[in-house]
Design a protein around this motif. Structure first.
Motif, short mmCIF file in Angstrom:
data_model
loop_
_atom_site.label_atom_id
_atom_site.label_comp_id
_atom_site.label_asym_id
_atom_site.label_seq_id
_atom_site.Cartn_x
_atom_site.Cartn_y
_atom_site.Cartn_z
N THR A 18 0.76 -1.15 0.20
CA THR A 18 -0.09 0.29 -0.32
C THR A 18 0.52 0.76 0.08
N MET A 19 0.17 2.58 -0.18
CA MET A 19 0.93 3.70 -0.12
C MET A 19 1.57 3.90 0.69
N ARG A 20 0.56 3.87 1.87
CA ARG A 20 1.03 3.87 3.40
C ARG A 20 2.29 3.26 3.96
N GLU A 21 2.30 2.00 3.02
CA GLU A 21 3.83 0.76 3.38
C GLU A 21 5.04 1.60 2.86
N ARG A 22 4.88 1.37 1.96
CA ARG A 22 5.20 2.36 1.34
C ARG A 22 6.29 3.96 2.06
N LEU A 23 5.31 4.54 1.62
CA LEU A 23 6.01 5.68 2.97
C LEU A 23 6.71 5.08 4.23
N GLY A 24 6.38 4.96 3.80
CA GLY A 24 7.41 4.50 5.68
C GLY A 24 8.29 3.35 5.78
N ALA A 25 8.63 2.57 4.16
CA ALA A 25 9.49 1.58 4.28
C ALA A 25 10.95 2.50 3.70
N LEU A 26 12.35 1.26 3.99
CA LEU A 26 13.52 1.63 4.03
C LEU A 26 14.02 1.60 2.41
N LEU A 27 13.59 0.52 1.73
CA LEU A 27 13.67 0.36 0.86
C LEU A 27 12.78 0.09 -0.70
N GLY A 28 13.27 0.52 -1.87
CA GLY A 28 12.28 0.34 -2.74
C GLY A 28 12.13 -1.49 -3.23
N ARG A 29 11.06 -1.40 -4.15
CA ARG A 29 11.05 -2.91 -4.85
C ARG A 29 11.07 -2.70 -6.25
N ARG A 30 11.13 -3.51 -7.07
CA ARG A 30 11.87 -3.44 -8.73
C ARG A 30 10.23 -3.05 -9.19
N HIS A 31 8.85 -3.53 -9.14
CA HIS A 31 7.73 -2.76 -10.15
C HIS A 31 7.41 -1.47 -8.87
N GLU A 32 7.53 -1.14 -8.17
CA GLU A 32 7.66 0.19 -7.90
C GLU A 32 8.27 1.73 -8.17
N ALA A 33 7.39 2.59 -8.93
CA ALA A 33 8.12 3.19 -9.61
C ALA A 33 9.17 4.54 -8.82
N LEU A 34 8.48 4.94 -7.62
CA LEU A 34 9.54 5.82 -6.77
C LEU A 34 9.69 5.06 -5.67
N SER A 35 11.28 5.12 -5.21
CA SER A 35 11.59 4.64 -4.03
C SER A 35 10.82 5.25 -3.10
N PRO A 36 11.36 4.50 -1.91
CA PRO A 36 10.52 5.11 -0.38
C PRO A 36 10.94 6.64 -0.07
N TRP A 37 12.54 7.13 -0.57
CA TRP A 37 12.80 7.82 0.35
C TRP A 37 12.17 8.99 -1.24
N VAL A 38 12.55 8.88 -1.87
CA VAL A 38 11.39 10.06 -3.56
C VAL A 38 9.96 10.09 -3.17
N LEU A 39 9.50 9.28 -3.44
CA LEU A 39 7.65 9.19 -2.28
C LEU A 39 7.51 10.06 -1.47
N ARG A 40 8.04 9.89 -0.44
CA ARG A 40 8.50 10.92 0.82
C ARG A 40 8.39 12.30 0.33
N ARG A 41 9.93 12.68 -0.64
CA ARG A 41 10.13 13.20 -0.63
C ARG A 41 9.00 14.42 -1.65
N THR A 42 8.10 13.32 -2.42
CA THR A 42 7.50 14.28 -3.41
C THR A 42 5.66 14.73 -2.55
N LEU A 43 5.85 13.22 -1.72
CA LEU A 43 4.52 14.10 -0.67
C LEU A 43 5.04 15.21 0.08
N GLY A 44 6.02 15.55 0.51
CA GLY A 44 6.56 16.82 1.44
C GLY A 44 6.28 18.01 0.07
N GLU A 45 6.97 17.99 -1.04
CA GLU A 45 6.59 19.18 -2.27
C GLU A 45 5.34 19.14 -2.27
#
Length: 462
Positions: A18-45
């Motif tokens: 889920t998006m919540r799990e991805r936002l709280g994760a440390l590492l991304g997965r192969r088929h996830e477009a934005l890694s967790p840290w980029v996802l958090r940065r995007t949310l922050g923007e």
């Protein structure tokens, strides 16, 4: 924004997070477009865009930065951005529950109105202000329209996007209210860029050349479009009109570039032969009915002798419907008619499949032949007594015109003999008549599940 970082930490078969799990994760997965840290940065923007402490101007400037990143993002990265907008900017459920309880307590008291205002405000999601901030920069409205057009095809497969889509549609319904739109005539003297857009967006009868475009925009024709002040030179919807003596029954004469110009002084009928929406992002935002009404008013002011306002319309769903209903319709056909069609085709005991095959070459059939009459009767049934769930006309074009108060006036044999016309409706077209004195009466009949038809169409049903 920084480049996307991806990780192959999980295999292809891993369960989607889920998006919540991805936002709280440390590492991304192969088929996830934005890694967790980029996802958090995007949310922050996005949260910075939505910050209530900054002005709309500053919020718009920040939104323009996100839009700049979005323009270079991949489809998968854009989808992650949509999910953030949809899921992370929802209404405050606790505030909503509290406002609803307060309103229920206040019912019937002097404080009821104020409680209602608080309840209404609680329903406004942070997502609303976020999207309003995107609309604040000069190209923002264009950005939002294109974004919605891109996400619409994903709604069936990903229900998480429904909230974002609903929010956009609601805002567009306000921003593109007809009170804020300008009706403009489009002619051959209009800028070439605008004529090019007409050629590009024409959705009913393709414009085949510049000569074809000139014919449709010449002095004996009229074309009008709705324009929004924030999208200059971009028609949202446009209608093409031919001014004639009597109803038009066929498209080729209307599109004949070599035909003599019509005598506008003798014109008695305005034929709306093409209505095209240009913005997929405005799906569900209806202003076609208002366009027709405004054009009718404009035409009556210019040509006081006009008495009839009608369409020459396609029947796009007829072939598909008939393919499913042919067996039942053929079984219900009176024996005398079946025998006449058998005789016409030189067959005996014609099957519904053979019937459909015989209809596939309408240009070889005489309009008054038993088979042609049978097809026109089937079309009349499709347009009139047959209704979809909710007592709606089956055909999309019929829903539009009948919903505006028109009636089914006449079914025209080989009205559109083009390959597209034959593929859609065996070449049949229909006139919808806008009787200005009976529009409300027709709408009321439609609301009761009764489709208004002329005597000529009713005779095909009897």
């Amino acid at each position: 924004m920084n480049n996307v970082v991806k990780s192959d930490a999980a295999g292809e078969g891993a369960t989607a997070r889920t998006m919540r799990e991805r936002l709280g994760a440390l590492l991304g997965r192969r088929h996830e477009a934005l890694s967790p840290w980029v996802l958090r940065r995007t949310l922050g923007e996005l949260q910075a865009v939505n910050d209530p402490a900054v002005s709309d101007v500053e919020g718009g400037r920040r939104a323009a930065g996100v839009a700049s990143w979005y323009a270079g993002a991949s489809p998968e990265e854009r989808r992650d951005c949509w999910l953030l907008m949809s899921e992370q900017f929802a209404p405050d459920v606790s505030a909503l529950d509290e406002a609803r309880r307060d309103y229920e307590v206040a019912l019937g008291t002097p404080g009821e109105a104020e409680a209602e205002v608080r309840l209404r405000r609680a329903y406004v999601s942070p997502r609303t202000r976020l999207l309003q901030r995107f609309a604040a920069f000069p190209q923002g409205l264009r950005f939002l329209l294109d974004m919605r057009a891109e996400l619409l095809p994903h709604l069936k497969s990903d229900k998480r996007l429904v909230a974002l889509d609903a929010e956009l549609e609601a805002l567009f319904s306000t921003w593109f209210d007809v009170a804020f739109l300008n009706l403009q005539r489009i002619s051959w003297q209009s800028p070439a860029a605008l004529v090019e857009k007409l050629i590009k967006y024409e959705a009913v009868h393709d414009v085949t050349s510049w000569a074809d475009a000139k014919n449709r925009l010449d002095e004996d024709r009229r074309c009008y479009g709705f324009f929004h002040p924030r999208l200059p030179g971009e028609p949202l919807i446009f209608v093409e009109v031919a001014l004639l003596q009597g109803l038009a029954s066929s498209m080729p004469p209307l599109l004949d570039e070599s035909a003599d110009a019509a005598d506008l002084g003798k014109a008695s009928t305005a034929i709306f032969y093409s209505i095209s929406n240009t913005q997929q992002g405005l799906k569900g935002v209806g202003f076609g009915d208002s366009l027709i009404k405004r054009v009718v008013e404009t035409l009556r002011a210019e040509f006081s002798q006009l008495k009839e306002f009608a369409t020459l319309s396609p029947i796009p769903g007829l072939r598909g419907w008939l393919g499913k209903q042919a067996e039942a319709l053929w079984a219900a056909t009176p024996a005398r008619t079946r025998q006449a069609i058998d005789k016409q085709l030189g067959t005996s005991g014609l099957t519904s499949a053979a019937l459909l095959a015989a209809l596939d070459k309408p240009k070889e059939l005489d309009e008054k032949s038993p088979l042609a009459r049978w097809l026109q009767g089937a079309a009349a049934r499709y347009l009139a007594p047959e209704l979809a769930p909710g007592d709606r006309p089956l055909d999309a074009v019929a829903r539009f015109h009948l919903g505006n108060g028109a009636r089914v006036e006449r079914i025209n044999w080989l009205g559109d003999p083009s390959a597209k016309g034959v593929k859609q409706s065996y070449g049949l077209m229909v006139n919808y008549l806008y009787d200005l004195k009976r529009l409300d009466k027709h709408r009321a009949a439609l609301a009761r599940g009764k489709i208004p038809v002329s005597g000529a169409v009713q005779s095909l049903l009897d």
